[in-house]
Structures are given as structure tokens and as C-alpha cells.
Motif scaffolding. Structure first.
Motif, PDB file in Angstrom:
ATOM      1  N   UNK A  79       0.840  -1.208   0.000  1.00 15.97           N
ATOM      2  CA  UNK A  79       0.000   0.000   0.000  1.00 15.97           C
ATOM      3  C   UNK A  79       0.873   1.255   0.000  1.00 15.97           C
ATOM      4  N   UNK A  80       1.820   1.306   0.923  1.00 19.83           N
ATOM      5  CA  UNK A  80       2.627   2.529   1.065  1.00 19.83           C
ATOM      6  C   UNK A  80       3.463   2.795  -0.185  1.00 19.83           C
ATOM      7  N   UNK A  81       4.134   1.748  -0.671  1.00 19.92           N
ATOM      8  CA  UNK A  81       5.003   1.935  -1.839  1.00 19.92           C
ATOM      9  C   UNK A  81       4.178   2.135  -3.104  1.00 19.92           C
ATOM     10  N   UNK A  82       3.064   1.394  -3.190  1.00 20.89           N
ATOM     11  CA  UNK A  82       2.208   1.536  -4.366  1.00 20.89           C
ATOM     12  C   UNK A  82       1.631   2.939  -4.477  1.00 20.89           C
ATOM     13  N   UNK A  83       1.107   3.450  -3.370  1.00 22.90           N
ATOM     14  CA  UNK A  83       0.532   4.802  -3.389  1.00 22.90           C
ATOM     15  C   UNK A  83       1.635   5.831  -3.632  1.00 22.90           C
ATOM     16  N   UNK A  84       2.808   5.582  -3.060  1.00 26.60           N
ATOM     17  CA  UNK A  84       3.937   6.482  -3.326  1.00 26.60           C
ATOM     18  C   UNK A  84       4.195   6.570  -4.840  1.00 26.60           C
ATOM     19  N   UNK A  85       4.273   5.415  -5.507  1.00 22.99           N
ATOM     20  CA  UNK A  85       4.545   5.423  -6.947  1.00 22.99           C
ATOM     21  C   UNK A  85       3.402   6.075  -7.726  1.00 22.99           C
ATOM     22  N   UNK A  86       2.163   5.711  -7.366  1.00 23.44           N
ATOM     23  CA  UNK A  86       1.022   6.171  -8.165  1.00 23.44           C
ATOM     24  C   UNK A  86       0.708   7.652  -7.963  1.00 23.44           C
ATOM     25  N   UNK A  87       0.792   8.112  -6.721  1.00 17.88           N
ATOM     26  CA  UNK A  87       0.298   9.469  -6.436  1.00 17.88           C
ATOM     27  C   UNK A  87       1.379  10.488  -6.081  1.00 17.88           C
ATOM     28  N   UNK A  88       2.568   9.998  -5.717  1.00 21.26           N
ATOM     29  CA  UNK A  88       3.620  10.961  -5.336  1.00 21.26           C
ATOM     30  C   UNK A  88       4.694  11.005  -6.425  1.00 21.26           C
ATOM     31  N   UNK A  89       5.320   9.858  -6.684  1.00 24.81           N
ATOM     32  CA  UNK A  89       6.388   9.855  -7.695  1.00 24.81           C
ATOM     33  C   UNK A  89       5.810  10.135  -9.077  1.00 24.81           C
TER      34      UNK A  89
END
Lengths: 391, 321
Positions: A79-89
Motif C-alpha cells: 500500500x505505502x510503496x504503491x501509493x507512493x509510486x502512483x500518487x507521489x512519484x
């Protein structure tokens, strides 16, 4: 010596019926469920039943996903890494909001994402030891916050966080909400039909299923970049051959855990309260957090003048398994943020012992454990350099 | 170690049998009362060290014969983990029968060695080593009370790593002698930082006065400075850097060459210095009477070059521009 297990927040005994249900899928129906031949397809009915049980257990709808993975630690990372990639990076947002009291798998994952440039805000808990809605409102921002991650119940204290309110605030602000429900499932009702969480993670071994299997609930329609890339298992959302016997075990464990919630709330709670009362009858002891705010199975007790690890050594030598948050051998002596927020003296920071029960705990065990705890406290206080025995 | 490190929770499995025995049944736990000390004809010393908030506290009782300074009896009490209890118990045992000065020489290393089941296997795991340091500190405290002096006056030197008892001077020496460049190397050479890791860098298990990262950085800076000074002072022209070479050339010109040229009303200035193919090329411009003088490309040039060869180095070539 009769050994008593009171560390069920660490892991639980596998229910013998769960073990039995898994048995045929090791040497008889051992096919790969992705194979087209009969060895593969004959696993499907049992897998479907397991999935049905998991969906029913947390109140998920057919359009939602429950990704089968290895544990809640994997789910939290996903969840944390996925959301980081999708919405932050690769997206417009910049921040993740979590709490100071999350499990290390969330905190260390957040620290890693910070090293990649994400901003992570760590909310404190209030005087009750939980995160409240007012605090969350101060921390989230509709434009900047990509994800809020807050545990459903705390592993150390057993304190239950108001996830319904917290999830609702996130929904109103257009912010994704994740909850680590690893300490909640099987102890209190967890219903994603009622609580608007976007992501929810759990591990089977916390509710009498096997270790090494868990689940990640993803609300329908949400995108989440995979953590493991590979084959088409789990609809391409989590590659790797599914652990068929363990999935079947987890399904049954979930059904039984949810079916036993009334027993948990009455009988386990009664035993927990009985143990808690005997602990509190020992002078200079305290229990962290109000009873009504905690899961029915957990006690985080503090014994003034006794170092935590010395106590669990002594309890272990006398047949009682418990755990301590004492940081004696850890890399940091930073005070526990829950203790700080709750105004608990620094002198008690290294004196806490966690006792966690399960539906397998018996009244005889609890009474025997209470006696061992009483004697252990007495013995260790007799050699304590800081405890005043003359009080 | 990797294979053995992959399964966690082995902290207690690494305790020696002696440690386990002493956690379960410390032989010297308890107190010594004034009356008991008096009955021995001894002075009672009670020393406290550590704090509950830090996770470790110990109290040491000594009955000391005031005529001989000999410790006749020792007991302890502890707020601490198992290894702190076992270490305190061994420390109390080791101090008995010794004079206060002899007891001051007991270190946590000696305590740990005495708790080993065999000479090769450590009695406690590395991350627990700092728990044995309390045993050393409380002895110092007790001795300072007995002697009526400040505890700091008993410190032999600045200890950087309490667990491995490595001092500041040792660490600086090891960095210098072995030209160490990383903290990991310091740990390999001295064992400092191998245990609780507090002394590696700020933010670890406990606050320290010195950290290996700082000592390494400061020592490396000092070493670099010394190297530069040494180069500057050295007679070896080849070892100098360009700025130092320039200074040496200017010095030789000023002392040996310009006075001679000035006698004929001339002078020169250095335009550039370039090092190439093992040569030091000094580009000069003649000034005053030297400018346009016939000898400036022959005899005078030869004189300048010879003088610089003699004063500085053979590989110097002087090029008028």
C-alpha cells in the motif's frame, strides 16, 4: 511445568481444525491453481470457498479485491510503496500521513519513502493513547496528502483507534485511507462495508491461521502498483504462485475468528479482566489505556521497579510467555510515544509487560499465570535497586 | 554469521550457562546494613548508578576495612535486564577480597570474561555488552565515595566505547597508524562500536561524549593538515604541491637570483609554472635591463636554471616568454 502462552498479539496457535482443512492440499490436491489440467483446477472449489470466507469475514463486496499475499507486513509495504509510486512519484501529491505508534513495518517503510523524497508526517496519540479525528484534520491536506495509514488496533496497548471516524474524514477530503487491521481481526468487528477504508491489511497467524499468509483489501476501482511483478496471479496485482493450503487455512481461520467474536467479547474479555484485576492488586502496578478502549485480549501492564526484560525472563523460567516493549537491547532508547502522550513517567518506560490472551486461554491458565506474575514481581522487587519495599 | 543471523529472537540463546544461572539465582544480591558492616569492623559504602528512565540502575554495597582498604563483603541490587543482573553479580564477586584500588581495575571486559563458559565464546551477545558497563561504573562510584573524591578524578582516560573499553587516544592512534578511512575499519581494528553501537554516531542507543564518526573526521582533517605542513616544510621539491613549489621558487629567486640581476639593473617575474612530462617548466618575463639583453637567452638564462637546479631540483626548465 505447564507452559502458559500469553503472547497472542505476537502470534497464535493454529486452530487444529485449520490444520486439518489444509492437510489435503499438501500431498493430494497439490496442483498449481494456474495450471489448466485437473491437478490445477481441482484446487479451485476450496480456494473459492476460502475467498468467500475472507470476503464475508471483513464485509468486502464482490467488486472489491482481497489480494492474497504473505503477511500484513507485505500488504503494508504494498500500500505505502504503491501509493507512493502512483500518487507521489508519478502523481500530483507529496505527503503520507501516519502515526508515531505504527508497527515498524509501516514506520520503516515510511522512512524508506522519505529517503526517496516523500514527505511523511507522524501524528501523535492523545492522552487516551489513540489518534483522534481532530488531530487527523490538522494533519491532512486535500491537495498534498496522498495516503493516511493508521492501525485499527495497537499491538502493544491493544488500544482501538476510531477508524470509522478517521476513514470518514479522509473520504471527505479525497485522501486515501489505509488501516493495518492485524490486531483487530478476530478480536473486534472489522467491516469494510461499514467503515470507508480504501486499503486494509491482515495476517492469518494473528487469528489462529498459519504464518506466512495474509491479505490486502483494495476498495473497488482503486489502482495500486504491484509490489511483486511477475505472473498473472491475483489478477496481476501480486505475482507469485498462491500458497493454496495456507489460503484455505486462512479462509477457515477467518470464518472461525469472526464467528467467535461474541465469545472473544464475553469470555476472553472476562478472563483478561480477571488477569488485569489480579495484576492491579499488586502494589505499584498500572495498566496502560482504558479497558473499554482496548481489544478484549490485551493488557500492557507496568510494574514499578522491575525492568521489562528481567521480568519476561523470570516469567518464562516459570512457564509464562509474555513480551516487553523495553528497549534495553534495541538500537534506540527513545521513549515510547504512547507513554509520553499519556503522561506516563519516564521511570516506567522500561517496566512494561504485555499479556495477550486468545480464545484458547483457559481460566486455569489465567489463575496460574496470575500467581506466577505475583511471585515474579515480588522476587524482582526484592533485588531491585530502585523499588522502595518499605512503602 | 549471516546464516545464524537470519532467524531472530536468539538473544537469550547467546547467554552462557553461567549468565543464565546468575540471572535465576544471583549469589550476591541483597544489601549490607550498617550493623553488618560494623560487625565486620568495616565502613559501609553504598553507591548508586544509572536511572530507571534509562532502563538500567544498580546499587552496590561494600563493607571496606578502613585500615587495609580491603573490600570484606559486597552485595548488589539492580533494576536491569538479565545480563545487567548477571554482570552486577559477577562484579560484586570479583570485588570481594580486593582493595578499593585493585577493584577499580575491574572492567566490564573482565566481568564478561568471568561469565564465559569457555574462553572462546562470549558470555553475552554484542548488543547486551553495554549492560555490563554499569558494573564497571558503579565500582568507580563506590570507590569515589570511599575515597571522598570526585568520580571524574578516577577516570584513567576518555573512554569512547564503554562496551569494548576503547579510549580516545587508542582510536586516534589506530586511525593514524593504519590510515583508516571508515568507521567500519575502526570497529574492525579496535572492536569499538561493535557492541551496542551507541558510539558510532549520534542518535543511537544512548548519548555519548565522543562518536567515532566525529573522531574519524577530525583525525582525518588533522592528518591532512599535518601532511600539508610537512610538505611545505620538506626539502623535497618534487613532493610539494604547485603552490608550495611557487613559494619555493620565489624564495630561491629572491635570495639567489634577483640580487645578481639587480646588480646589472635587471629583474624577472614568474608568469606561470606548469608541470609536464616529469619537468617543472617555469615561465618567466624579464624586466628592466634584462629585457632585450643578448645574454638573457643564453648566459643569464643558464645562470638562472643552474641556480634553481642547485637550490631546488634538476628537472626545472626555465622558459622566457
Amino acid at each position: 511445568m505447564n507452559k502458559i502462552y500469553l503472547d497472542n498479539n505476537a502470534t497464535t496457535i493454529v486452530d487444529p481444525r485449520v490444520k486439518e482443512a489444509m492437510e489435503p492440499f499438501f500431498c493430494q490436491q497439490y496442483g498449481n491453481p494456474n495450471s489448466l489440467h485437473s491437478f490445477g483446477t481441482e484446487t479451485h472449489p476450496a480456494m473459492r470457498l476460502a475467498m468467500d470466507r475472507l470476503y464475508a469475514g471483513i464485509g468486502a463486496g464482490d467488486e472489491d479485491d482481497i489480494i492474497i499475499n504473505s503477511c500484513a507486513c507485505e500488504g503494508n509495504n504494498h500500500v505505502l510503496k504503491g501509493v507512493y509510486f502512483d500518487l507521489i512519484r508519478n502523481g500530483p501529491k507529496s505527503e503520507i500521513v501516519t502515526t508515531q505508534v505504527e508497527h515498524p513495518c509501516v514506520l520503516n517503510c515510511c522512512a524508506f519513502l522519505e529517503s526517496l523524497g516523500a514527505k511523511v508526517k507522524y501524528m501523535p496519540v492523545n492522552a487516551d493513547g489513540i489518534v483522534d479525528g481532530d488531530t487527523l484534520r490538522q494533519y491532512i491536506h486535500p491537495d498534498r496528502t496522498a495516503l493516511v495509514s493508521i492501525m485499527w488496533a495497537n499491538n502493544e496497548t491493544g488500544l482501538v483507534f476510531p477508524v470509522q471516524e478517521l476513514a470518514k474524514i479522509c473520504r471527505e477530503n479525497g485522501v486515501l485511507f489505509h488501516t493495518d487491521a492485524v490486531q483487530a481481526i478476530g478480536k473486534i468487528a472489522v467491516d469494510v462495508g461499514r467503515v470507508p477504508v480504501d486499503f486494509l491489511t491482515f495476517s492469518a497467524h494473528k487469528f489462529h491461521g498459519p504464518k506466512g499468509i495474509g491479505g490486502l483489501f483494495i476498495r473497488k476501482g482503486l489502482k495500486l502498483t504491484p509490489l511483486l511483478h511477475g505472473g498473472e496471479q491475483m489478477g496481476g496485482k501480486r505475482a507469485g504462485t498462491v500458497n493454496v493450503p495456507y489460503l484455505i487455512g486462512m479462509g477457515l481461520a477467518m470464518e472461525m475468528a469472526v464467528g467467535n467474536l461474541a465469545y472473544e467479547d464475553s469470555s476472553v474479555r472476562r478472563l483478561r479482566d480477571r488477569l488485569e484485576d489480579t495484576i492491579l492488586a499488586i502494589p505499584d502496578t498500572m495498566v496502560v489505556g482504558k479497558r473499554e478502549l482496548r481489544t478484549p485480549n490485551t493488557i500492557l501492564a507496568s510494574f514499578r521497579g522491575i525492568e521489562g526484560e528481567a521480568m519476561i525472563w523470570d516469567l518464562n523460567a516459570n512457564g509464562v510467555a509474555a513480551s516487553t516493549g523495553s528497549a534495553c537491547a534495541s538500537e534506540s532508547l527513545e521513549p515510547n510515544p504512547t507513554f509520553v502522550a499519556m503522561g506516563i513517567s519516564d521511570d516506567l518506560a522500561h517496566t512494561s509487560i504485555r499479556f495477550s490472551l486468545s480464545r484458547f486461554s483457559t481460566a486455569e491458565e489465567i489463575d496460574q499465570a496470575a500467581e506466577v506474575i505475583r511471585q515474579s514481581a515480588q522476587r524482582l522487587r526484592a533485588i531491585s535497586s530502585t523499588y522502595k519495599n518499605d512503602k | 554469521m549471516a546464516k545464524n543471523d537470519l532467524i531472530g529472537g536468539s538473544l537469550w540463546e547467546q547467554y552462557s550457562a553461567k549468565v543464565s544461572e546468575r540471572i535465576n539465582n544471583p549469589m550476591h544480591r541483597g544489601e549490607i546494613s550498617e550493623a553488618e558492616a560494623k560487625a565486620l569492623g568495616a565502613r559501609l559504602v553504598v553507591a548508586d548508578w544509572g536511572a530507571e528512565a534509562c532502563g538500567d540502575a544498580v546499587r552496590l554495597y561494600w563493607a571496606v576495612d578502613p585500615k587495609t582498604d580491603r573490600i570484606l563483603a559486597a552485595k548488589f541490587k539492580s533494576f536491569g535486564c538479565g545480563s545487567a543482573i548477571a554482570s552486577s553479580d559477577m562484579m560484586a564477586e570479583l570485588s570481594m577480597g580486593k582493595t578499593v584500588d585493585q577493584a577499580l581495575k575491574i572492567t566490564n571486559i573482565e566481568v564478561e570474561r568471568s561469565l564465559r563458559d569457555n574462553a572462546e565464546t562470549p558470555a553475552i551477545p554484542p548488543q547486551k555488552m553495554h549492560c555490563s558497563v554499569m558494573a564497571y561504573d558503579v565500582i568507580k562510584k563506590a570507590a569515589s565515595i570511599y575515597k571522598g573524591v570526585d568520580m571524574s578524578s578516577l577516570a584513567e582516560e576518555d573512554i569512547v566505547c564503554e562496551c569494548a573499553r576503547v579510549g580516545l587516544r587508542t582510536i586516534k592512534d589506530v586511525i593514524r597508524i593504519n590510515d583508516l578511512k571508515t568507521v567500519e575499519e575502526i570497529t574492525q581494528y579496535t572492536k569499538a562500536g561493535a557492541f551496542c553501537k551507541s558510539c558510532l554516531r549520534p542518535g543511537g542507543h544512548e548519548k555519548r561524549k565522543y562518536y567515532l564518526v566525529d573522531i574519524l573526521r577530525d583525525t582525518r582533517i588533522a592528518m591532512e593538515q599535518e601532511k600539508l605542513f610537512a610538505q611545505a616544510d620538506a626539502d623535497d621539491f618534487a613532493a610539494k604541491n604547485l603552490i608550495q613549489k611557487h613559494r619555493a621558487i620565489e624564495k630561491a629567486l629572491g635570495e639567489k637570483i634577483r640580487p645578481a640581476l639587480a646588480a646589472d639593473g635587471g629583474s624577472l617575474e614568474v608568469v606561470d609554472i606548469r608541470e609536464a612530462e616529469g619537468k617543472v617548466n617555469i615561465y618567466i618575463r624579464y624586466l628592466g635591463a634584462c629585457k632585450g639583453c643578448v645574454s638573457s637567452t643564453k648566459g643569464t638564462l643558464q645562470f638562472i636554471e643552474n641556480m634553481l637546479h642547485q637550490e631546488l631540483a634538476e628537472n626545472i626548465r626555465v622558459i622566457p616568454v
